[in-house]
Design a protein around this motif. Structure first.
Motif, mmCIF file in Angstrom:
data_model
loop_
_atom_site.group_PDB
_atom_site.id
_atom_site.type_symbol
_atom_site.label_atom_id
_atom_site.label_comp_id
_atom_site.label_asym_id
_atom_site.label_seq_id
_atom_site.Cartn_x
_atom_site.Cartn_y
_atom_site.Cartn_z
ATOM 1 N N ILE A 136 92.292 -5.351 66.482
ATOM 2 C CA ILE A 136 90.871 -5.411 66.113
ATOM 3 C C ILE A 136 90.236 -6.727 66.568
ATOM 4 N N PRO A 137 90.763 -7.902 66.164
ATOM 5 C CA PRO A 137 90.150 -9.137 66.673
ATOM 6 C C PRO A 137 90.289 -9.294 68.184
ATOM 7 N N LEU A 138 91.367 -8.765 68.756
ATOM 8 C CA LEU A 138 91.500 -8.823 70.214
ATOM 9 C C LEU A 138 90.370 -8.045 70.881
ATOM 10 N N GLU A 139 89.996 -6.918 70.296
ATOM 11 C CA GLU A 139 88.879 -6.120 70.811
ATOM 12 C C GLU A 139 87.555 -6.844 70.582
ATOM 13 N N LEU A 140 87.353 -7.370 69.372
ATOM 14 C CA LEU A 140 86.091 -8.035 69.031
ATOM 15 C C LEU A 140 85.863 -9.278 69.883
ATOM 16 N N LEU A 141 86.933 -9.966 70.213
ATOM 17 C CA LEU A 141 86.829 -11.171 71.035
ATOM 18 C C LEU A 141 86.839 -10.864 72.530
ATOM 19 N N ALA A 142 87.043 -9.591 72.864
ATOM 20 C CA ALA A 142 87.114 -9.143 74.265
ATOM 21 C C ALA A 142 88.281 -9.783 75.002
ATOM 22 N N TRP A 143 89.327 -10.145 74.270
ATOM 23 C CA TRP A 143 90.528 -10.706 74.899
ATOM 24 C C TRP A 143 91.437 -9.606 75.421
ATOM 25 N N TRP A 144 91.415 -8.469 74.742
ATOM 26 C CA TRP A 144 92.224 -7.327 75.167
ATOM 27 C C TRP A 144 91.532 -6.038 74.702
ATOM 28 N N PRO A 145 90.471 -5.636 75.402
ATOM 29 C CA PRO A 145 89.721 -4.444 75.000
ATOM 30 C C PRO A 145 90.575 -3.180 75.134
ATOM 31 N N THR A 146 90.618 -2.394 74.077
ATOM 32 C CA THR A 146 91.402 -1.153 74.092
ATOM 33 C C THR A 146 90.561 0.087 73.811
ATOM 34 N N GLY A 147 89.320 -0.088 73.351
ATOM 35 C CA GLY A 147 88.452 1.056 73.122
ATOM 36 C C GLY A 147 88.469 1.530 71.671
ATOM 37 N N ASP A 148 87.421 2.250 71.290
ATOM 38 C CA ASP A 148 87.252 2.689 69.906
ATOM 39 C C ASP A 148 88.321 3.674 69.455
#
Length: 221
Positions: A186-198
């Motif tokens: 979740i924080p990886l997605e929010l920070l755009a460090w490791w986007p994985t999708g919804d």
């Protein structure tokens, strides 16, 4: 079953997990239905529930910093486990404090220009906290050993009682690794460090929610 569910949702932690489950299901379905009217509605549901759940953890920094204080007064610096826990709860406390600073902005009461910067820092500390939690659980799995009575080697029955306790502790630690590992996305997605999708985020949230809700459920009489 209905009575137990009623007791479950009438506890703060049980209600929060229920709302979290609805949130992640809404997120997955909205992502799968894409640009439909249903997707727009479910996205609204997801955002509103995410805001609602922030109220449940608004004072989370108190417990976190109490744990930090206890560690500083105990074995916080005398063991690897203590150091990891100290780092983990410090990061959790900072995450809660920084997130709380933006609550009025999220509610639409008082908009601030620094909301995004503060939330980025909050999510960074959340990422660190979950990472320390995973590391701490793995460390405990690898290097911790069950405390056995002195006469355990002379008493087979005592051995039989100790083994299940150790097995249960290992199972709890492994579950914690899975839960925190899922939430790390979740924080990886929010920070755009490791986007994985919804879809991925919603699915892993669903798994971690069910695992933690199971613990709360089993504790109910």
């Amino acid at each position: 079953m209905i009575q137990k569910f009623s007791r479950f949702v009438n506890t703060g932690s049980g209600l929060e997990k229920t709302l979290r489950l609805i949130q992640c299901v809404s997120q997955v379905v909205a992502a799968l239905t894409e640009s439909s009217a249903l997707a727009v509605q479910l996205t609204t549901v997801k955002l509103q529930l995410a805001l609602t759940r922030r109220y449940f953890r608004f004072f989370g920094f108190i417990d976190s910093f109490q744990r930090v204080s206890a560690l500083l007064g105990g074995d916080g610096f005398s063991s690897v486990t203590g150091l990891i826990d100290l780092a983990k709860w410090t990061c959790f406390g900072l995450y809660f404090v920084l997130e709380d600073l933006t609550i009025l902005h999220a509610m639409g009461v008082y908009a601030v220009p620094w909301n995004d910067r503060v939330m980025d820092q909050a999510n960074t500390f959340w990422l660190y906290a979950l990472s320390f939690s995973v590391v701490g659980s793995i460390w405990a799995l690898l290097f911790s050993s069950p405390k056995q009575p002195a006469k355990v080697t002379k008493n087979e029955k005592a051995q039989e009682k100790v083994a299940p306790v150790h097995t249960t502790a290992a199972s709890t630690l492994m579950k914690r690794v899975v839960v925190d590992g899922c939430d790390l996305l979740i924080p990886l997605e929010l920070l755009a460090w490791w986007p994985t999708g919804d879809v991925v985020i919603g699915s892993t949230m669903m798994l971690s929610t069910l695992l933690t809700a199971q613990d709360i459920w089993t504790k109910l009489a």
